[in-house]
Design an enzyme around this catalytic site. Structure first.
Site, PDB file in Angstrom:
ATOM      1  N   ASP A  31     -11.114  -2.661  -9.807  1.00  0.00           N
ATOM      2  CA  ASP A  31     -11.722  -2.537 -11.141  1.00  0.00           C
ATOM      3  C   ASP A  31     -10.798  -3.241 -12.161  1.00  0.00           C
ATOM      4  O   ASP A  31      -9.633  -2.860 -12.282  1.00  0.00           O
ATOM      5  CB  ASP A  31     -11.874  -1.044 -11.466  1.00  0.00           C
ATOM      6  CG  ASP A  31     -12.462  -0.807 -12.850  1.00  0.00           C
ATOM      7  OD1 ASP A  31     -12.672  -1.791 -13.601  1.00  0.00           O
ATOM      8  OD2 ASP A  31     -12.693   0.374 -13.181  1.00  0.00           O
ATOM      9  N   GLU A  83      17.979 -13.456 -13.134  1.00  0.00           N
ATOM     10  CA  GLU A  83      18.091 -12.910 -11.790  1.00  0.00           C
ATOM     11  C   GLU A  83      17.350 -13.806 -10.803  1.00  0.00           C
ATOM     12  O   GLU A  83      17.173 -13.448  -9.652  1.00  0.00           O
ATOM     13  CB  GLU A  83      17.582 -11.475 -11.724  1.00  0.00           C
ATOM     14  CG  GLU A  83      16.147 -11.286 -12.181  1.00  0.00           C
ATOM     15  CD  GLU A  83      15.666  -9.867 -11.951  1.00  0.00           C
ATOM     16  OE1 GLU A  83      15.610  -9.437 -10.800  1.00  0.00           O
ATOM     17  OE2 GLU A  83      15.335  -9.196 -12.955  1.00  0.00           O
ATOM     18  N   CYS A 115      16.904  -7.135 -14.687  1.00  0.00           N
ATOM     19  CA  CYS A 115      16.355  -7.509 -16.006  1.00  0.00           C
ATOM     20  C   CYS A 115      17.347  -7.289 -17.144  1.00  0.00           C
ATOM     21  O   CYS A 115      17.090  -7.693 -18.279  1.00  0.00           O
ATOM     22  CB  CYS A 115      15.086  -6.717 -16.293  1.00  0.00           C
ATOM     23  SG  CYS A 115      13.800  -7.017 -15.101  1.00  0.00           S
ATOM     24  N   THR A 158       1.860  -7.666 -11.835  1.00  0.00           N
ATOM     25  CA  THR A 158       2.985  -7.548 -12.773  1.00  0.00           C
ATOM     26  C   THR A 158       3.969  -8.719 -12.615  1.00  0.00           C
ATOM     27  O   THR A 158       5.144  -8.601 -12.950  1.00  0.00           O
ATOM     28  CB  THR A 158       3.725  -6.194 -12.620  1.00  0.00           C
ATOM     29  OG1 THR A 158       4.360  -6.135 -11.336  1.00  0.00           O
ATOM     30  CG2 THR A 158       2.782  -5.029 -12.758  1.00  0.00           C
ATOM     31  N   HIS A 249      11.894  -2.989 -22.753  1.00  0.00           N
ATOM     32  CA  HIS A 249      11.698  -3.887 -21.611  1.00  0.00           C
ATOM     33  C   HIS A 249      10.275  -3.648 -21.087  1.00  0.00           C
ATOM     34  O   HIS A 249       9.859  -2.496 -20.932  1.00  0.00           O
ATOM     35  CB  HIS A 249      12.737  -3.571 -20.524  1.00  0.00           C
ATOM     36  CG  HIS A 249      12.422  -4.210 -19.207  1.00  0.00           C
ATOM     37  ND1 HIS A 249      12.285  -5.567 -19.072  1.00  0.00           N
ATOM     38  CD2 HIS A 249      12.185  -3.686 -17.973  1.00  0.00           C
ATOM     39  CE1 HIS A 249      11.988  -5.852 -17.807  1.00  0.00           C
ATOM     40  NE2 HIS A 249      11.920  -4.720 -17.125  1.00  0.00           N
ATOM     41  N   LYS A 258       4.730   4.583 -21.692  1.00  0.00           N
ATOM     42  CA  LYS A 258       5.380   5.699 -20.991  1.00  0.00           C
ATOM     43  C   LYS A 258       6.796   5.909 -21.538  1.00  0.00           C
ATOM     44  O   LYS A 258       7.256   7.030 -21.710  1.00  0.00           O
ATOM     45  CB  LYS A 258       5.473   5.404 -19.481  1.00  0.00           C
ATOM     46  CG  LYS A 258       4.141   5.403 -18.728  1.00  0.00           C
ATOM     47  CD  LYS A 258       4.403   4.998 -17.268  1.00  0.00           C
ATOM     48  CE  LYS A 258       3.129   4.731 -16.470  1.00  0.00           C
ATOM     49  NZ  LYS A 258       2.397   5.920 -16.095  1.00  0.00           N
ATOM     50  N   SER A 343      16.879  -2.963 -13.131  1.00  0.00           N
ATOM     51  CA  SER A 343      16.833  -2.131 -11.922  1.00  0.00           C
ATOM     52  C   SER A 343      18.174  -2.138 -11.216  1.00  0.00           C
ATOM     53  O   SER A 343      18.963  -3.072 -11.332  1.00  0.00           O
ATOM     54  CB  SER A 343      15.759  -2.672 -10.972  1.00  0.00           C
ATOM     55  OG  SER A 343      14.498  -2.287 -11.428  1.00  0.00           O
TER      56      SER A 343
HETATM   57  P1  HMG Z   1      -0.347   0.769  -8.245  1.00  0.00           P
HETATM   58  O1  HMG Z   1       0.183   1.883  -7.384  1.00  0.00           O
HETATM   59  O2  HMG Z   1      -1.259  -0.206  -7.596  1.00  0.00           O
HETATM   60  O3  HMG Z   1      -1.100   1.335  -9.514  1.00  0.00           O
HETATM   61  O4  HMG Z   1       0.866  -0.072  -8.827  1.00  0.00           O
HETATM   62  P2  HMG Z   1      -1.437   2.840  -9.917  1.00  0.00           P
HETATM   63  O5  HMG Z   1      -2.359   3.433  -8.947  1.00  0.00           O
HETATM   64  O6  HMG Z   1      -0.172   3.585 -10.252  1.00  0.00           O
HETATM   65  O7  HMG Z   1      -2.238   2.552 -11.272  1.00  0.00           O
HETATM   66  C1  HMG Z   1      -1.613   1.990 -12.367  1.00  0.00           C
HETATM   67  C2  HMG Z   1      -2.197   2.623 -13.640  1.00  0.00           C
HETATM   68  O8  HMG Z   1      -3.560   2.220 -13.747  1.00  0.00           O
HETATM   69  C3  HMG Z   1      -2.199   4.144 -13.609  1.00  0.00           C
HETATM   70  O9  HMG Z   1      -1.942   4.572 -14.946  1.00  0.00           O
HETATM   71  C4  HMG Z   1      -3.642   4.467 -13.210  1.00  0.00           C
HETATM   72  O10 HMG Z   1      -4.077   5.764 -13.658  1.00  0.00           O
HETATM   73  C5  HMG Z   1      -4.385   3.372 -13.940  1.00  0.00           C
HETATM   74  P3  HMG Z   1      -0.889   5.767 -15.222  1.00  0.00           P
HETATM   75  O11 HMG Z   1      -1.422   6.952 -14.500  1.00  0.00           O
HETATM   76  O12 HMG Z   1       0.422   5.311 -14.632  1.00  0.00           O
HETATM   77  O13 HMG Z   1      -0.841   5.897 -16.683  1.00  0.00           O
HETATM   78  N1  HMG Z   1      -5.704   3.053 -13.378  1.00  0.00           N
HETATM   79  C6  HMG Z   1      -6.776   2.762 -14.135  1.00  0.00           C
HETATM   80  N2  HMG Z   1      -6.953   2.720 -15.467  1.00  0.00           N
HETATM   81  C7  HMG Z   1      -8.173   2.373 -15.933  1.00  0.00           C
HETATM   82  N3  HMG Z   1      -9.214   2.101 -15.127  1.00  0.00           N
HETATM   83  C8  HMG Z   1      -9.095   2.141 -13.786  1.00  0.00           C
HETATM   84  C9  HMG Z   1      -7.836   2.487 -13.230  1.00  0.00           C
HETATM   85  N4  HMG Z   1      -7.360   2.610 -11.973  1.00  0.00           N
HETATM   86  C10 HMG Z   1      -6.050   2.952 -12.079  1.00  0.00           C
HETATM   87  N5  HMG Z   1     -10.157   1.867 -13.005  1.00  0.00           N
HETATM   88  C11 HMG Z   1       2.906  -0.374 -10.057  1.00  0.00           C
HETATM   89  C12 HMG Z   1       1.435   0.067 -10.123  1.00  0.00           C
HETATM   90  C13 HMG Z   1       3.446  -0.479 -11.470  1.00  0.00           C
HETATM   91  C14 HMG Z   1       3.720   0.679  -9.274  1.00  0.00           C
HETATM   92  C15 HMG Z   1       2.993  -1.754  -9.339  1.00  0.00           C
HETATM   93  O14 HMG Z   1       2.295  -2.718 -10.079  1.00  0.00           O
HETATM   94  C16 HMG Z   1       4.409  -2.238  -9.105  1.00  0.00           C
HETATM   95  O15 HMG Z   1       5.049  -1.868  -8.129  1.00  0.00           O
HETATM   96  N6  HMG Z   1       4.962  -3.087 -10.035  1.00  0.00           N
HETATM   97  C17 HMG Z   1       6.330  -3.596  -9.921  1.00  0.00           C
HETATM   98  C18 HMG Z   1       7.370  -2.554 -10.286  1.00  0.00           C
HETATM   99  C19 HMG Z   1       7.497  -2.301 -11.769  1.00  0.00           C
HETATM  100  O16 HMG Z   1       7.004  -3.051 -12.593  1.00  0.00           O
HETATM  101  N7  HMG Z   1       8.246  -1.223 -12.135  1.00  0.00           N
HETATM  102  C20 HMG Z   1       8.473  -0.890 -13.520  1.00  0.00           C
HETATM  103  C21 HMG Z   1       9.764  -0.118 -13.756  1.00  0.00           C
HETATM  104  S1  HMG Z   1      11.192  -0.914 -13.027  1.00  0.00           S
HETATM  105  C22 HMG Z   1      11.541  -2.242 -14.123  1.00  0.00           C
HETATM  106  O17 HMG Z   1      11.026  -2.306 -15.189  1.00  0.00           O
HETATM  107  C23 HMG Z   1      12.485  -3.298 -13.641  1.00  0.00           C
HETATM  108  C24 HMG Z   1      11.846  -4.608 -13.245  1.00  0.00           C
HETATM  109  O18 HMG Z   1      11.402  -5.300 -14.393  1.00  0.00           O
HETATM  110  C25 HMG Z   1      12.803  -5.458 -12.411  1.00  0.00           C
HETATM  111  C26 HMG Z   1      14.191  -5.761 -12.951  1.00  0.00           C
HETATM  112  O19 HMG Z   1      14.878  -4.939 -13.564  1.00  0.00           O
HETATM  113  O20 HMG Z   1      14.652  -6.845 -12.625  1.00  0.00           O
HETATM  114  C27 HMG Z   1      10.599  -4.383 -12.375  1.00  0.00           C
END
Ligand code: HMG
Length: 420
Positions: A31, A83, A115, A158, A249, A258, A343
């Protein structure tokens, strides 16, 4: 506090192509609202052949020098936070120094901690200037990265890429930093990492969100304590109300929402009539108040990040660019907060005061034009780019200003194609 130090000028660079997240969602039979509402994203930058961390960094740097008319002799330090460097030894900063024709009488190096690397660069530069060792010169700080998780992974929506260049000096037209008032929080965890030789990051996605939120709480608590002592925020009431805006970030835009809710919970800890800990503070009333303050304090910083995706080290500074682009007039003379997360992990909450003429200064960055000049690609084109071998060179598109043009005698070579 001593001398004024901060960001005098800022420019951005993004890959030439982008993918609309709605298109990606349809191709993955998801979706589209999950990506656009659930993650808060519209578009993601896609780096193609000839584009890498060096070309993005050099483009952002060159744009800054020409748009703000900076004399090269003013620059005494070049630090690149990244990085996704291109060599284990040779610094991205060295390539950029050569491509931009910067003076030899300068210090050049890269900084790395996921990051957070860009903030490490900014802090090193501001300490160099604040210590007096810069002797009136300025530092060019560039954050540059390409975020890759891989096709079909949860992290796929992402991804992104881009670079932000900042001139750090004792003439902080855009943002004067509150030096010595940072709050920091670090811990040894595996939330996100990229083993040597791998192009795609490994990530424990949901855990990484929890780690980020723990870091917001830890770094903000320390900033709060120090900022209160320094008289930057009132001893009573919500300290974040003393911050006109907060830039976070942004690995994906929902993360900033969040993070902001978490920050508000931290402030309520121990306040009369409120729960004693962050974990207990998620009452409906508080969440509603956090959502209202998010729209006013945070949303303007997400316009650009929602169109380029995660840019790792550059992400917080794209959020700052977005904020100044949207709101600099209203923010003149006001204090804002910034949260940097890397991270692994380390993090920093810091603050600064927006310059009186920041609105005119940020106009020079031409951020709208930079985004508008991109080309939208479809999912098939995106997948073709993603499956190309590393270091693929451009075939026939010679658009600049800089392009990777392959190896000569095992040495990486770049080409200058046109002015920015
Ligand atoms: P996921 O498991 O596929 O998604 O991956 P989900 O099931 O958690 O859904 C995401 C959100 O969409 C949720 O919202 C759902 O409810 C919503 P929340 O509950 O969290 O508020 N959702 C919907 N909303 C509207 N309509 C719908 C619908 N379906 C679901 N139909 C995840 C999500 C972010 C885990 C994944 O994309 C991922 O692994 N990303 C990479 C990791 C990341 O970005 N982490 C962030 C923190 S760490 C960081 O910032 C460091 C970093 O930048 C690296 C560095 O430091 O170098 C990553």
């Amino acid at each position: 506090m001593n001398q004024r130090v901060g960001i005098e000028a800022l420019s951005v660079a993004v890959p030439r192509r982008y993918l609309a997240l709605e298109d990606l969602a349809r191709a993955r039979t998801v979706d589209p609202a999950k990506f656009t509402v659930g993650l808060g994203l519209r578009e993601m930058a896609v780096a193609g052949p000839g584009e890498d961390t060096v070309t993005l960094a050099a483009t952002a740097g060159e744009r800054l020098l020409s748009a703000y008319g900076i004399e090269l002799s003013r620059i005494g330090m070049l630090v690149v936070g990244t990085e996704t460097g291109v060599d284990h030894s040779k610094a991205v900063a060295s390539y950029v120094q050569g491509l931009l024709g910067l003076p030899k009488s300068m210090r050049t190096f890269d900084t790395q901690h996921a990051c957070y690397g860009g903030t490490a660069a900014l802090m090193a530069a501001s300490d160099w200037i604040g210590s007096g060792h810069a002797d009136g010169r300025a530092a060019l700080v560039i954050c540059s990265d390409i975020a890759r998780y891989g096709i079909g992974t949860p992290g796929e929506p992402t991804q992104g890429g881009g670079a932000v260049a900042m001139l750090v000096s004792d003439r902080p037209e855009l943002l004067a930093l509150d030096r010595g008032v940072s709050g920091v929080y670090s811990t040894d965890i595996h939330d996100f990492w990229r083993p040597i030789g791998q192009r795609e990051a490994r990530v424990d996605g949901h855990y990484s969100i929890d780690c980020y939120l723990d870091a917001v709480a830890g770094a903000y608590r320390m900033w709060l304590e120090r900022a209160t002592r320094a008289g930057l925020v009132p001893a009573n009431g919500l300290a974040s109300d003393a911050l006109a805006r907060i830039a976070y970030h942004v690995p994906f835009c929902k993360m900033a929402r969040k993070a902001h809710a978490q920050l508000r919970r931290v402030e309520l800890e121990g306040q009369p009539g409120h729960p004693a800990s962050v974990d207990e503070a998620a009452s409906v009333v508080e969440e509603r108040a956090a959502a209202a303050s998010f729209e006013a304090q945070v949303a303007p910083s997400l316009l650009v990040p929602s169109r380029v995706g995660n840019t790792y080290t550059a992400s917080l500074y794209f959020a700052l660019a977005s904020l100044l682009h949207a709101d600099a007039n209203a923010l003149a003379g006001k204090r804002i907060g910034l949260f940097s997360y890397g991270s692994g992990c380390t993090s920093e909450f810091f603050s600064g005061v927006v310059g009186d003429h920041a609105s005119a200064a940020i106009e020079r960055a031409g951020i709208r034009d930079v985004l508008e000049q991109r080309q939208r690609i479809d999912v098939a084109q995106y997948e073709r780019i993603m499956t190309m071998p590393p270091d693929t060179q451009p075939m026939n598109e010679l658009r600049g200003p800089f392009a990777f043009r392959g190896f000569e005698d095992q040495r990486r070579r770049y080409r200058r194609l046109a002015a920015v």
